[in-house]
Design a protein around this motif. Structure first.
Motif: not given
Length: 197
Positions: A108-129
């Motif tokens: 789960v962690a690697s999929r979420m990081i690769e798919q959603w959390l390495l792109q562009g500017e992150l929101t505070p909730a995305q940074r927490d995730a």
């Protein structure tokens, strides 16, 4: 891999069932298999000692992980937003309690990081995730050095330099002990070395 998943998701959403879509699906399946193999390699000693698995049980676990990885990748890739992907990831964990938690959480962690959390500017909730998922990979001694290195790079400015350095040192140690030898792995190890100094 992130680009591959994005392309696949866009093609699937558009309803394309072309030869290109089939080729991308096969590439995704191969990448997922490589990720499952890396997770199993890094967890092999733990699986054998803590779970006392026979070779047949290990094969059954590998098969279950391959199927779970395919379901998870699909659920995360087809989500229209990162929040829905997050919900799908949590649902995956709830529905797959038969998998070793450490491995399911790493998937789960690697999929979420690769798919959603390495792109562009992150929101505070995305940074927490991103922080939670990165910590999870580091604490579980994930062999996915590239994912961890990219996540730590994204967390610069969010985490302190000392925290980045300590996490990179731990991830580097794990990568050198457990991960397969490849050009991508060498690049990831070099990135971790840079972050750990």
């Amino acid at each position: 891999m992130v680009r591959l998943l994005c392309c696949l998701a866009l093609l699937l959403v558009a309803g394309c069932q072309s030869e290109r879509t089939d080729r991308l699906k096969n590439q995704l399946k191969d990448a997922a298999q490589a990720q499952v193999n890396a997770l199993l390699d890094s967890a092999e000693v733990r699986l054998r000692s803590e779970l006392n698995l026979t070779p047949a049980q290990e094969q059954a676990l590998t098969d279950a992980l391959n199927q779970a990885q395919a379901r998870l990748s699909d659920a995360i890739a087809r989500a229209p937003s990162w929040e829905e992907a997050q919900q799908n990831a949590q649902q995956f964990l709830a529905e797959n309690r038969d998998l070793p938690p450490a491995i399911a959480e790493q998937l789960v962690a690697s999929r979420m990081i690769e798919q959603w959390l390495l792109q562009g500017e992150l929101t505070p909730a995305q940074r927490d995730a991103l922080s939670r998922y990165t910590e999870m990979l580091i604490e579980q001694n994930s062999a996915e050095a590239a994912v961890v290195a990219n996540a730590l790079g994204q967390l610069q400015g969010t985490w302190s330099p000392e925290r980045i350095r300590a996490a990179a040192q731990q991830a580097l140690q794990t990568a050198q002990q457990h991960a397969p030898d490849s050009a991508a792995q060498h690049q990831a190890v070099e990135a971790l070395r840079g972050l750990s100094q």
